[in-house]
Design a protein around this motif. Structure first.
Motif, PDB file in Angstrom:
ATOM      1  N   ILE A  58       0.836  -1.198   0.000  1.00  0.00           N
ATOM      2  CA  ILE A  58       0.000   0.000   0.000  1.00  0.00           C
ATOM      3  C   ILE A  58       0.872   1.249   0.000  1.00  0.00           C
ATOM      4  CG2 ILE A  58      -1.593   1.388   1.394  1.00  0.00           C
ATOM      5  CD1 ILE A  58      -2.952  -0.917   0.019  1.00  0.00           C
ATOM      6  N   ILE A  59       0.552   2.174  -0.892  1.00  0.00           N
ATOM      7  CA  ILE A  59       1.160   3.497  -0.854  1.00  0.00           C
ATOM      8  C   ILE A  59       0.056   4.525  -0.605  1.00  0.00           C
ATOM      9  CG2 ILE A  59       3.115   2.934  -2.349  1.00  0.00           C
ATOM     10  CD1 ILE A  59       1.575   4.158  -4.698  1.00  0.00           C
ATOM     11  N   GLY A  60       0.439   5.651  -0.030  1.00  0.00           N
ATOM     12  CA  GLY A  60      -0.505   6.748   0.166  1.00  0.00           C
ATOM     13  C   GLY A  60      -1.349   6.703   1.406  1.00  0.00           C
ATOM     14  N   ARG A  61      -1.159   5.708   2.275  1.00  0.00           N
ATOM     15  CA  ARG A  61      -2.003   5.623   3.469  1.00  0.00           C
ATOM     16  C   ARG A  61      -1.873   6.870   4.342  1.00  0.00           C
ATOM     17  NH1 ARG A  61      -0.850   0.827   5.343  1.00  0.00           N
ATOM     18  NH2 ARG A  61      -2.796  -0.302   5.054  1.00  0.00           N
ATOM     19  N   SER A  62      -0.667   7.387   4.492  1.00  0.00           N
ATOM     20  CA  SER A  62      -0.448   8.550   5.348  1.00  0.00           C
ATOM     21  C   SER A  62      -1.148   9.798   4.812  1.00  0.00           C
ATOM     22  CB  SER A  62       1.048   8.832   5.495  1.00  0.00           C
ATOM     23  OG  SER A  62       1.620   9.198   4.247  1.00  0.00           O
ATOM     24  N   LEU A  63      -1.510   9.768   3.545  1.00  0.00           N
ATOM     25  CA  LEU A  63      -2.152  10.919   2.905  1.00  0.00           C
ATOM     26  C   LEU A  63      -3.632  10.686   2.618  1.00  0.00           C
ATOM     27  CD1 LEU A  63       0.747  11.518   0.376  1.00  0.00           C
ATOM     28  CD2 LEU A  63       0.211  12.985   2.318  1.00  0.00           C
ATOM     29  N   GLY A  64      -4.135   9.521   3.027  1.00  0.00           N
ATOM     30  CA  GLY A  64      -5.529   9.193   2.763  1.00  0.00           C
ATOM     31  C   GLY A  64      -5.791   8.881   1.308  1.00  0.00           C
ATOM     32  N   ILE A 112      -5.114   5.752  -0.599  1.00  0.00           N
ATOM     33  CA  ILE A 112      -4.667   4.362  -0.614  1.00  0.00           C
ATOM     34  C   ILE A 112      -4.653   3.778  -2.026  1.00  0.00           C
ATOM     35  CG2 ILE A 112      -5.337   2.026   0.080  1.00  0.00           C
ATOM     36  CD1 ILE A 112      -6.109   3.171   2.769  1.00  0.00           C
ATOM     37  N   ARG A 113      -3.533   3.166  -2.350  1.00  0.00           N
ATOM     38  CA  ARG A 113      -3.382   2.504  -3.646  1.00  0.00           C
ATOM     39  C   ARG A 113      -2.523   1.268  -3.450  1.00  0.00           C
ATOM     40  NH1 ARG A 113      -2.990   5.568  -9.236  1.00  0.00           N
ATOM     41  NH2 ARG A 113      -3.034   3.781 -10.638  1.00  0.00           N
ATOM     42  N   ARG A 114      -2.969   0.128  -4.010  1.00  0.00           N
ATOM     43  CA  ARG A 114      -2.190  -1.102  -3.879  1.00  0.00           C
ATOM     44  C   ARG A 114      -1.409  -1.339  -5.164  1.00  0.00           C
ATOM     45  NH1 ARG A 114      -2.068  -4.842  -0.124  1.00  0.00           N
ATOM     46  NH2 ARG A 114      -4.107  -4.336   0.774  1.00  0.00           N
ATOM     47  N   VAL A 115      -0.093  -1.451  -5.004  1.00  0.00           N
ATOM     48  CA  VAL A 115       0.821  -1.605  -6.139  1.00  0.00           C
ATOM     49  C   VAL A 115       1.813  -2.719  -5.829  1.00  0.00           C
ATOM     50  CG1 VAL A 115       0.623   0.820  -6.827  1.00  0.00           C
ATOM     51  CG2 VAL A 115       2.382   0.139  -5.179  1.00  0.00           C
ATOM     52  N   LEU A 116       2.581  -3.115  -6.832  1.00  0.00           N
ATOM     53  CA  LEU A 116       3.616  -4.121  -6.603  1.00  0.00           C
ATOM     54  C   LEU A 116       4.897  -3.468  -6.111  1.00  0.00           C
ATOM     55  CD1 LEU A 116       3.263  -6.679  -9.525  1.00  0.00           C
ATOM     56  CD2 LEU A 116       2.432  -6.857  -7.187  1.00  0.00           C
ATOM     57  N   ASP A 117       5.592  -4.190  -5.269  1.00  0.00           N
ATOM     58  CA  ASP A 117       6.844  -3.715  -4.681  1.00  0.00           C
ATOM     59  C   ASP A 117       7.938  -3.684  -5.756  1.00  0.00           C
ATOM     60  OD1 ASP A 117       8.921  -3.044  -3.038  1.00  0.00           O
ATOM     61  OD2 ASP A 117       8.997  -4.948  -1.968  1.00  0.00           O
ATOM     62  N   THR A 118       8.327  -2.478  -6.159  1.00  0.00           N
ATOM     63  CA  THR A 118       9.373  -2.281  -7.157  1.00  0.00           C
ATOM     64  C   THR A 118      10.310  -1.180  -6.668  1.00  0.00           C
ATOM     65  OG1 THR A 118       8.082  -0.601  -8.326  1.00  0.00           O
ATOM     66  CG2 THR A 118       7.832  -2.901  -9.071  1.00  0.00           C
ATOM     67  N   ALA A 119      11.375  -0.943  -7.417  1.00  0.00           N
ATOM     68  CA  ALA A 119      12.319   0.111  -7.043  1.00  0.00           C
ATOM     69  C   ALA A 119      11.616   1.462  -6.963  1.00  0.00           C
ATOM     70  CB  ALA A 119      13.459   0.156  -8.066  1.00  0.00           C
ATOM     71  N   TYR A 120      10.738   1.735  -7.924  1.00  0.00           N
ATOM     72  CA  TYR A 120      10.021   3.012  -7.933  1.00  0.00           C
ATOM     73  C   TYR A 120       9.143   3.147  -6.683  1.00  0.00           C
ATOM     74  CZ  TYR A 120       7.325   6.965  -9.739  1.00  0.00           C
ATOM     75  OH  TYR A 120       6.749   8.203  -9.900  1.00  0.00           O
ATOM     76  N   ASN A 130      11.141   3.717  -3.421  1.00  0.00           N
ATOM     77  CA  ASN A 130      11.561   5.112  -3.336  1.00  0.00           C
ATOM     78  C   ASN A 130      10.393   6.000  -2.901  1.00  0.00           C
ATOM     79  OD1 ASN A 130      13.427   7.389  -3.860  1.00  0.00           O
ATOM     80  ND2 ASN A 130      12.045   7.824  -5.566  1.00  0.00           N
ATOM     81  N   LEU A 131       9.212   5.695  -3.427  1.00  0.00           N
ATOM     82  CA  LEU A 131       8.017   6.449  -3.079  1.00  0.00           C
ATOM     83  C   LEU A 131       7.648   6.250  -1.607  1.00  0.00           C
ATOM     84  CD1 LEU A 131       5.806   8.290  -4.172  1.00  0.00           C
ATOM     85  CD2 LEU A 131       4.572   6.255  -4.931  1.00  0.00           C
ATOM     86  N   LEU A 132       7.764   5.025  -1.117  1.00  0.00           N
ATOM     87  CA  LEU A 132       7.470   4.742   0.288  1.00  0.00           C
ATOM     88  C   LEU A 132       8.452   5.455   1.220  1.00  0.00           C
ATOM     89  CD1 LEU A 132       6.580   0.941   0.098  1.00  0.00           C
ATOM     90  CD2 LEU A 132       5.044   2.791   0.782  1.00  0.00           C
ATOM     91  N   GLU A 133       9.697   5.543   0.796  1.00  0.00           N
ATOM     92  CA  GLU A 133      10.695   6.256   1.596  1.00  0.00           C
ATOM     93  C   GLU A 133      10.350   7.744   1.669  1.00  0.00           C
ATOM     94  OE1 GLU A 133      13.858   6.528   4.126  1.00  0.00           O
ATOM     95  OE2 GLU A 133      12.950   4.713   3.283  1.00  0.00           O
TER      96      GLU A 133
END
Length: 322
Positions: free
Chosen positions: A222-228, A230-238, A241-244
């Protein structure tokens, strides 16, 4: 009789999920030709681009197909609805917003309307507005997700219990066992997206397909949870970096810029996983091959039939033993 197959005039109760800007005629027509309901997702595409895909799809299949309109995603809702009416698209799927204002016009033109929902409250409102089919999508699903984070296994029976409209299950389903489970929970069919990505007809980059079939159960993040957002994506280099960046306090504007459909296309179509992302649901952990759409769907149906018979036998055994 299966209500969903009757309403949609399809052979199997299997619906392709909308795939936003990576939607295409080749995959949608393959799903329809195999007995399911292919879907063209509009995403943020201009109506002219969507029209081109609709026309191409009609060249490739004489079977019913759907167009998915994400209400709060596209600025072209009215234009897209007019387009679907113009080209006699039989089924319209409405998501990411309130479907109520659009259902009467669609019904006036004889369209079957599916509403994608994520809670009982959403389901009841969509049913009251006249939606013909409710697609209840659990948190396991790929792409943009509800902040409510309800899982498919808990969502489906709650929705079925509280509405009289036929319910289709979505999120975390990609094989016959998932189809059987959805039916046992009270659904009339399933909507699947991620599993259709890794098929022979799907015109996506091999990097995308390989990433899916190599994924394990925790690679759909999941990316974007902290911003409300939510999007489910595959774990990749991009994505890492976005999660960081998110961990360090990314702004909503920057996050939105880094998750535009431009970056989605870079990952899914170009296969560049350093500069773009790819959506992927938790079902990726179950995927091991790249079949044709026909093979996938027929296997799903046969497996579901066998699983339902096995389940009935198992229950009878348990009951008789007690």
């Amino acid at each position: 009789m299966n209500i969903v197959t009757e309403l949609l005039h399809i052979k199997y109760p299997i619906i392709q999920g909308g795939m936003g800007n990576i939607s295409n005629a080749k995959l949608a027509s393959a799903v329809s030709n195999a007995g399911g309901l292919g879907t063209i997702g509009c995403g943020t595409m201009h109506p002219e681009q969507v029209e081109s895909i609709i026309l191409d799809t009609k060249q490739l299949t004489t079977k019913p197909f759907a167009v998915n309109i994400a209400i709060n995603v596209t600025p072209f809702v009215d234009d897209l609805i007019a387009l679907c009416i113009k080209h006699n698209v039989p089924v319209i799927s409405l998501s990411a917003g309130n479907p109520a204002p659009y259902i009467p016009k669609l019904h006036e033109h004889g369209k079957v309307v599916m509403a994608i929902i994520a809670s009982v409250k959403h389901a009841q409102k969509a049913a009251a507005a006249g939606a013909d089919i409710l697609v209840a999508e659990g948190y396991e699903a790929a792409g943009i997700n509800s902040n409510l984070e309800l899982t498919t296994f808990t969502l489906i029976p709650q929705v079925v219990q509280n509405v009289t409209k036929p319910v289709v299950a979505a999120g975390g389903i990609g094989d016959g066992k998932g189809l059987a489970a959805a039916l046992m929970l009270g659904a009339e069919g399933v909507q699947i997206g991620t599993r259709f990505i890794a098929t022979k007809e799907a015109p996506f980059h091999e990097n995308y397909k390989n990433q899916l079939i190599q994924a394990n159960g925790t690679d759909a993040v999941i990316i974007g949870r902290s911003l409300g957002r939510i999007r489910r994506v595959l774990d990749t280099a991009y994505v890492r970096n976005l999660l960081e960046k998110e961990k360090n306090g990314i702004t909503l504007q920057e996050f939105s810029e880094l998750t535009t459909e431009k970056h989605h296309l870079i990952g899914a179509i170009n296969g560049d996983l350093e500069r773009g992302f790819i959506n992927g649901g938790q079902v990726a952990g179950l995927m091991e091959d790249i079949p044709s759409v026909q093979e996938l769907m027929e296997n799903m149906i046969q497996t579901a039939k066998a699983q339902l018979k096995f389940g009935l036998t198992s229950i009878e055994t348990v009951v008789s033993d007690n």
